[in-house]
Design a protein around this motif. Structure first.
Motif, PDB file in Angstrom:
ATOM      1  N   ALA A   1       0.828  -1.209   0.000  1.00  0.00           N
ATOM      2  CA  ALA A   1       0.000   0.000   0.000  1.00  0.00           C
ATOM      3  C   ALA A   1       0.864   1.261   0.000  1.00  0.00           C
ATOM      4  CB  ALA A   1      -0.929  -0.003   1.213  1.00  0.00           C
ATOM      5  N   ARG A   2       1.922   1.255   0.787  1.00  0.00           N
ATOM      6  CA  ARG A   2       2.795   2.433   0.840  1.00  0.00           C
ATOM      7  C   ARG A   2       3.532   2.618  -0.482  1.00  0.00           C
ATOM      8  NH1 ARG A   2       7.834   3.395   5.056  1.00  0.00           N
ATOM      9  NH2 ARG A   2       8.617   5.320   4.091  1.00  0.00           N
ATOM     10  N   LEU A   3       4.004   1.516  -1.070  1.00  0.00           N
ATOM     11  CA  LEU A   3       4.699   1.614  -2.350  1.00  0.00           C
ATOM     12  C   LEU A   3       3.762   2.132  -3.445  1.00  0.00           C
ATOM     13  CD1 LEU A   3       6.736  -1.702  -2.138  1.00  0.00           C
ATOM     14  CD2 LEU A   3       7.735   0.587  -2.375  1.00  0.00           C
ATOM     15  N   ARG A   4       2.515   1.692  -3.436  1.00  0.00           N
ATOM     16  CA  ARG A   4       1.553   2.182  -4.429  1.00  0.00           C
ATOM     17  C   ARG A   4       1.302   3.684  -4.249  1.00  0.00           C
ATOM     18  NH1 ARG A   4      -1.308  -2.925  -3.022  1.00  0.00           N
ATOM     19  NH2 ARG A   4      -0.840  -4.395  -4.724  1.00  0.00           N
ATOM     20  N   ALA A   5       1.187   4.098  -2.990  1.00  0.00           N
ATOM     21  CA  ALA A   5       0.948   5.518  -2.731  1.00  0.00           C
ATOM     22  C   ALA A   5       2.133   6.366  -3.205  1.00  0.00           C
ATOM     23  CB  ALA A   5       0.692   5.742  -1.244  1.00  0.00           C
ATOM     24  N   GLU A   6       3.343   5.892  -2.956  1.00  0.00           N
ATOM     25  CA  GLU A   6       4.520   6.644  -3.393  1.00  0.00           C
ATOM     26  C   GLU A   6       4.644   6.633  -4.913  1.00  0.00           C
ATOM     27  OE1 GLU A   6       7.980   5.297  -1.342  1.00  0.00           O
ATOM     28  OE2 GLU A   6       7.132   5.650   0.656  1.00  0.00           O
ATOM     29  N   ALA A   7       4.251   5.531  -5.541  1.00  0.00           N
ATOM     30  CA  ALA A   7       4.274   5.475  -7.005  1.00  0.00           C
ATOM     31  C   ALA A   7       3.291   6.480  -7.596  1.00  0.00           C
ATOM     32  CB  ALA A   7       3.935   4.064  -7.476  1.00  0.00           C
ATOM     33  N   GLU A   8       2.128   6.587  -7.003  1.00  0.00           N
ATOM     34  CA  GLU A   8       1.133   7.540  -7.502  1.00  0.00           C
ATOM     35  C   GLU A   8       1.595   8.979  -7.308  1.00  0.00           C
ATOM     36  OE1 GLU A   8      -1.917   7.207  -9.168  1.00  0.00           O
ATOM     37  OE2 GLU A   8      -0.950   5.273  -9.528  1.00  0.00           O
ATOM     38  N   ARG A   9       2.272   9.254  -6.207  1.00  0.00           N
ATOM     39  CA  ARG A   9       2.804  10.608  -6.006  1.00  0.00           C
ATOM     40  C   ARG A   9       3.843  10.934  -7.070  1.00  0.00           C
ATOM     41  NH1 ARG A   9       2.302   9.536  -0.364  1.00  0.00           N
ATOM     42  NH2 ARG A   9       4.436   8.722  -0.249  1.00  0.00           N
ATOM     43  N   SER A  10       4.699   9.976  -7.378  1.00  0.00           N
ATOM     44  CA  SER A  10       5.702  10.203  -8.424  1.00  0.00           C
ATOM     45  C   SER A  10       5.026  10.389  -9.780  1.00  0.00           C
ATOM     46  CB  SER A  10       6.673   9.018  -8.491  1.00  0.00           C
ATOM     47  OG  SER A  10       7.433   8.921  -7.304  1.00  0.00           O
ATOM     48  N   ALA A  11       3.966   9.631 -10.033  1.00  0.00           N
ATOM     49  CA  ALA A  11       3.247   9.764 -11.305  1.00  0.00           C
ATOM     50  C   ALA A  11       2.603  11.135 -11.425  1.00  0.00           C
ATOM     51  CB  ALA A  11       2.199   8.664 -11.428  1.00  0.00           C
ATOM     52  N   ARG A  12       2.007  11.618 -10.349  1.00  0.00           N
ATOM     53  CA  ARG A  12       1.385  12.955 -10.389  1.00  0.00           C
ATOM     54  C   ARG A  12       2.420  14.043 -10.628  1.00  0.00           C
ATOM     55  NH1 ARG A  12      -1.814  10.726  -6.167  1.00  0.00           N
ATOM     56  NH2 ARG A  12      -0.447  11.645  -4.583  1.00  0.00           N
ATOM     57  N   ALA A  13       3.662  13.790 -10.163  1.00  0.00           N
ATOM     58  CA  ALA A  13       4.736  14.758 -10.383  1.00  0.00           C
ATOM     59  C   ALA A  13       5.383  14.598 -11.756  1.00  0.00           C
ATOM     60  CB  ALA A  13       5.790  14.608  -9.286  1.00  0.00           C
ATOM     61  N   GLY A  14       4.927  13.598 -12.526  1.00  0.00           N
ATOM     62  CA  GLY A  14       5.494  13.388 -13.851  1.00  0.00           C
ATOM     63  C   GLY A  14       6.805  12.634 -13.848  1.00  0.00           C
ATOM     64  N   ASP A  15       7.185  12.055 -12.707  1.00  0.00           N
ATOM     65  CA  ASP A  15       8.414  11.271 -12.608  1.00  0.00           C
ATOM     66  C   ASP A  15       8.060   9.820 -12.926  1.00  0.00           C
ATOM     67  OD1 ASP A  15      10.816  10.077 -12.040  1.00  0.00           O
ATOM     68  OD2 ASP A  15      10.969  10.827  -9.979  1.00  0.00           O
ATOM     69  N   TRP A  16       7.951   9.504 -14.213  1.00  0.00           N
ATOM     70  CA  TRP A  16       7.477   8.189 -14.634  1.00  0.00           C
ATOM     71  C   TRP A  16       8.490   7.088 -14.341  1.00  0.00           C
ATOM     72  CZ3 TRP A  16       2.649   8.761 -14.890  1.00  0.00           C
ATOM     73  CH2 TRP A  16       2.082   9.909 -15.431  1.00  0.00           C
ATOM     74  N   ASP A  17       9.773   7.414 -14.314  1.00  0.00           N
ATOM     75  CA  ASP A  17      10.781   6.400 -14.006  1.00  0.00           C
ATOM     76  C   ASP A  17      10.609   5.896 -12.568  1.00  0.00           C
ATOM     77  OD1 ASP A  17      11.700   6.840 -16.526  1.00  0.00           O
ATOM     78  OD2 ASP A  17      13.611   7.743 -15.929  1.00  0.00           O
TER      79      ASP A  17
END
Length: 213
Positions: free
Chosen positions: A109-125
């Motif tokens: 759950a935490r990894l998914r949340a951090e992935a979504e934050r990176s996606a919203r910031a446009g950091d796709w890598d």
């Protein structure tokens, strides 16, 4: 060097107790502690040993001894089939801390949340790497896969495909996306991340018909 006896430090009761507690708190003592299965097996072994002694054997009789032995063995086999051998404490901790060759104890759950934050910031890598880690962690948390320490993304994908055969293609594609970014430095993008995230979401809701041993 020889020291005089009057220079030696002799701890009082409180110091000795504190030193003993600190020593016993070392994780290696917890690792060596037997689990419930070990204790039950040990007690059954002692019971059988006592049962087959000359004194007890004469009182009970050979037929009764055979029946008791068969019943106990059948119960042990049934327990192993239903629950399996409990995992060693060290193996459980390793599964929680080791992920894709790195120490990472974050939950899915935490990894998914951090992935979504990176996606919203446009950091796709970063989003792609974190989301595949979330996919792997989610399968581990559900005890659907049991990869070896340092297992690669492709190895995890193969284990996931064995549990969910219909998802073999998407999960291998997700592992490739992770490898491309993590090791080949190929940039990811929104489309690739969303494809990986969709696969992760779908796997998190699937229930296997039969999980391989």
């Amino acid at each position: 060097m020889i020291r005089r006896l009057d220079e030696l430090f002799i701890p009082d009761g409180d110091d000795a107790r504190r030193w003993a507690e600190e020593e016993l708190s070392d994780p290696r003592y917890a690792d060596a502690r037997p689990n419930w299965f070990d204790l039950v097996a040990r007690d059954i072994g002692r019971f059988l040993a006592d049962l087959f002694t000359s004194d007890n054997g004469a009182d009970v009789g050979p037929a009764a001894l055979i029946v008791v032995t068969v019943v106990i063995i059948a119960a042990l086999i049934a327990a192993l089939i239903i629950w399996g051998r409990p995992r060693d404490a060290r193996a459980v901790r390793r599964a929680r801390s080791d992920l894709l060759g790195e120490r990472d104890d974050r939950s899915a759950a935490r990894l998914r949340a951090e992935a979504e934050r990176s996606a919203r910031a446009g950091d796709w890598d970063s989003a792609t790497i974190l989301r595949f880690r979330a996919l792997a962690r989610g399968l581990l948390e559900r005890d659907l896969i049991d990869p070896a320490p340092g297992a690669t993304a492709q190895a995890i994908a193969r284990e996931a495909a064995a549990v969910f055969p219909a998802e073999g293609g998407p999960v291998r594609s997700a592992a490739t996306a992770f490898d491309d970014v993590r090791y080949l430095q190929h940039p990811s993008d929104a489309e690739r991340y969303r494809e990986l995230a969709t696969t992760d979401d779908r796997l998190s809701t699937l229930r296997p018909e039969a999980v391989p041993a």
